[in-house]
Design a protein around this motif. Sequence first.
Motif: not given
Length: 134
Positions: A76-88
Amino acid sequence: EHQRERRADAAPMPMVFMCAGCRRPVGDTSSWVLNDEESGCILLRSECRPRRPPCPRGPPAIPPSSLPPAAGAAPSVAVDPERKVSKLPGECGCMVETLFCSGCSRTLGSIYRCTSRHLDYKRDLFCFNIDSVE
């Protein structure tokens, strides 16, 4: 008597983590790595996923739709394959993929794919936000 002794020697049953939105199972303690209290997340192993290049160098060798189920996270866990730069704060330059619940679309956390040296311990682990799971 014999069954009681056998149960006492058995490993404890894993605790199940559920989506805080729809209560679908998202993982369990059998894949637990650690609790990161500083960032408020639970880290679970993801060793069944093929390792990708540590930083973006083009598309993954295997399309995300053909990846096998990953240890540490339920189907039930899906992974968005688009990589993003963390803003944390403190995560400058980290590349992440977002984890979300396939039942209710709630954001559950992320997988760190490229990290700075001080966050290497998070790389390729399922990082579930403690506010998103029960």
